[in-house]
Each structure stands twice: as structure tokens, then as C-alpha cells.
Design an enzyme around this catalytic site. Structure first.
Site, mmCIF file in Angstrom:
data_model
loop_
_atom_site.group_PDB
_atom_site.id
_atom_site.type_symbol
_atom_site.label_atom_id
_atom_site.label_comp_id
_atom_site.label_asym_id
_atom_site.label_seq_id
_atom_site.Cartn_x
_atom_site.Cartn_y
_atom_site.Cartn_z
ATOM 1 N N VAL A 45 57.991 53.740 -7.145
ATOM 2 C CA VAL A 45 59.112 53.058 -6.479
ATOM 3 C C VAL A 45 60.118 54.089 -5.957
ATOM 4 O O VAL A 45 60.584 54.018 -4.814
ATOM 5 C CB VAL A 45 59.789 52.055 -7.445
ATOM 6 C CG1 VAL A 45 60.990 51.409 -6.778
ATOM 7 C CG2 VAL A 45 58.799 50.991 -7.901
ATOM 8 N N CYS A 46 60.433 55.071 -6.791
ATOM 9 C CA CYS A 46 61.384 56.123 -6.397
ATOM 10 C C CYS A 46 60.879 56.871 -5.168
ATOM 11 O O CYS A 46 61.658 57.234 -4.289
ATOM 12 C CB CYS A 46 61.579 57.124 -7.533
ATOM 13 S SG CYS A 46 62.244 56.386 -9.018
ATOM 14 N N THR A 47 59.585 57.112 -5.119
ATOM 15 C CA THR A 47 59.009 57.828 -3.973
ATOM 16 C C THR A 47 59.299 57.074 -2.678
ATOM 17 O O THR A 47 59.711 57.664 -1.674
ATOM 18 C CB THR A 47 57.484 57.992 -4.193
ATOM 19 O OG1 THR A 47 57.287 58.744 -5.382
ATOM 20 C CG2 THR A 47 56.821 58.688 -3.022
ATOM 21 N N GLU A 49 61.720 54.856 -2.211
ATOM 22 C CA GLU A 49 63.175 54.810 -1.964
ATOM 23 C C GLU A 49 63.668 56.107 -1.321
ATOM 24 O O GLU A 49 64.470 56.086 -0.377
ATOM 25 C CB GLU A 49 63.938 54.595 -3.268
ATOM 26 C CG GLU A 49 63.848 53.200 -3.829
ATOM 27 C CD GLU A 49 64.813 52.994 -4.975
ATOM 28 O OE1 GLU A 49 65.332 51.878 -5.110
ATOM 29 O OE2 GLU A 49 65.058 53.946 -5.741
ATOM 30 N N LEU A 50 63.201 57.241 -1.851
ATOM 31 C CA LEU A 50 63.689 58.522 -1.318
ATOM 32 C C LEU A 50 63.170 58.745 0.099
ATOM 33 O O LEU A 50 63.885 59.280 0.952
ATOM 34 C CB LEU A 50 63.297 59.666 -2.244
ATOM 35 C CG LEU A 50 64.033 59.665 -3.590
ATOM 36 C CD1 LEU A 50 63.613 60.845 -4.436
ATOM 37 C CD2 LEU A 50 65.537 59.693 -3.413
#
Ligand code: BEZ
Length: 213
Positions: A45-47, A49-50
Site C-alpha cells: 500500500v505504501c508503495t 501511496e508514495l
């Protein structure tokens, strides 16, 4: 630490980041800021978002906003992860990511919620004004990616309402009508809103967005 609230000063800090050592307040300068946390490096998920944040650089620049991400993993991991983000999200990460290994900044901003996870940060967002005051806080769980278009929408509302005596109604988007603050009398509104307004109720007066031609 006590919980940070709207109107509080955003605590300053020095941080190791993927763009070198940064002092938060100096980095912001006269800009608006978005500080947002990530549970961990090399997570799906973070991947996304960034990657999405990097692609919105022109939108942030246009609004005079500097962004900064944080996770409690080491700098070495951040650099390797950025390569993956660039490859998989087809972008170039163009903002600093803090390596908060000792969790000092995460604790300063209350980004670790032990009843959710003892070690990782939740998905926190802090929008900071040029006066270094906190204008918005958001907290999402690790399992839900944030909507960065919503963050841009809030920045538009914050910047509009900082300089004009209006508020933005439900689902407002740039260009939509705004509401005149209830504290303003009709006599004052007649002068202050030359584009006019519609009085739906005495407390609900709609006017075209004042900062557009
Ligand atoms: C993620 O970023 O994909 C993630 C991180 C922690 C828990 C769940 C998802």
C-alpha cells in the site's frame, strides 16, 4: 507526548532523510507542508501511496506545498525501496523520506498507536501552514491507502479560507460555490462579495468562489 491538535505549532525536528539531513521548519520555509507516515518500507500500500505522491509534484508545487514522508526503517532500506517505487509506479520519488529509526519523530507526532500496532506507525497526515501551525490531521489504518486527491482538495479549501471569509460545503471542489461565514452580515456581504450571493436561508448563503476571475 500530548496529542497534537489543530492550531498547535507543528513540532520542529532534525531528521535523516533520503535527501540528506533536514530541519523540518527550515525545509518548509514559507511553504505549506504535508508530513505523512508509513507503516513500513517494502510494503504494497505504501508503495502505491508514495508513487502517487511523486506523480502529484506539479499539483503540490502549484499550491506552494512541500511534502515529506516518514517511516521508522533505516535510510539504506528507503533507498532500495525508492528504486522499487520508481520501477513499479513509473515515477521518480521527488521528496524526502525520513528514516526515523529511533522513532523520535513518530513519537513526537503520536504516529504510533500501540493498540493498533506496537512498532509500526499508522497512516498519519499533518498539513502545516506557512505559520507552522497544524491545519489538518488525518489518521488512517495501515490497511487503507489514503486518497491524495482529497489531500489536495483540503489544501485548496485551507488556502481559500485562509484569505477569504468563506467556508467550503460538502464535497466542494475547486471552482464550486462557497458559503459565506455566518458571522458576516448581509450588509457586509454585499460589499465583500461583489459577485453576489444566493440566500437559501439566512445562515446558508452561497457565493461564487471569491479567488477566481
Ligand atoms: C502496506 O503498506 O501495504 C501495509 C503495511 C502494513 C500493513 C498492511 C499493509
Amino acid at each position: 507526548m500530548s496529542t497534537l491538535r489543530l492550531g498547535d505549532e507543528a513540532p520542529n525536528f532534525n531528521a535523516q532523510t533520503t535527501e540528506g539531513e533536514i530541519n523540518f521548519h527550515q525545509y518548509l520555509g514559507d511553504s505549506w507542508g504535508v508530513l505523512f507516515s508509513h507503516p513500513a518500507d517494502y510494503t504494497p500500500v505504501c508503495t502505491t501511496e508514495l508513487g502517487a505522491t511523486a506523480k502529484l509534484k506539479a499539483e503540490f508545487d502549484q499550491r506552494n506545498v512541500k511534502v515529506m514522508a516518514l517511516s521508522v526503517d533505516p535510510l539504506k532500506d528507503h533507498h532500495g525501496w525508492i528504486d522499487d517505487i520508481n520501477e513499479t509506479q513509473h515515477t521518480d520519488v521527488n521528496f524526502p523520506i525520513i528514516a526515523d529509526e529511533d522513532r523520535k519523530i513518530a513519537e513526537l507526532y503520536d504516529m504510533i498507536h500501540p493498540n493498533a500496532d506496537e512498532k509500526a506507525t499508522v497512516r498519519s497526515v499533518f498539513i502545516v501552514g506557512p505559520d507552522k501551525k497544524i491545519k489538518l490531521t488525518l489518521t488512517y489504518p495501515a490497511s487503507t491507502g489514503r486518497n491524495f486527491n482529497e489531500i489536495l482538495r483540503v489544501i485548496d479549501s485551507l488556502q481559500l479560507t485562509a484569505y477569504n471569509r468563506v467556508a467550503t460545503p460538502v464535497n466542494w471542489q475547486q471552482g464550486d460555490d462557497c458559503v459565506i461565514l455566518p458571522s458576516i452580515t448581509n450588509e457586509v456581504a454585499d460589499q465583500e462579495f461583489p459577485k453576489g450571493y444566493t440566500e437559501v436561508k439566512p445562515y446558508l448563503r452561497l457565493t461564487p468562489q471569491p479567488n477566481l476571475d
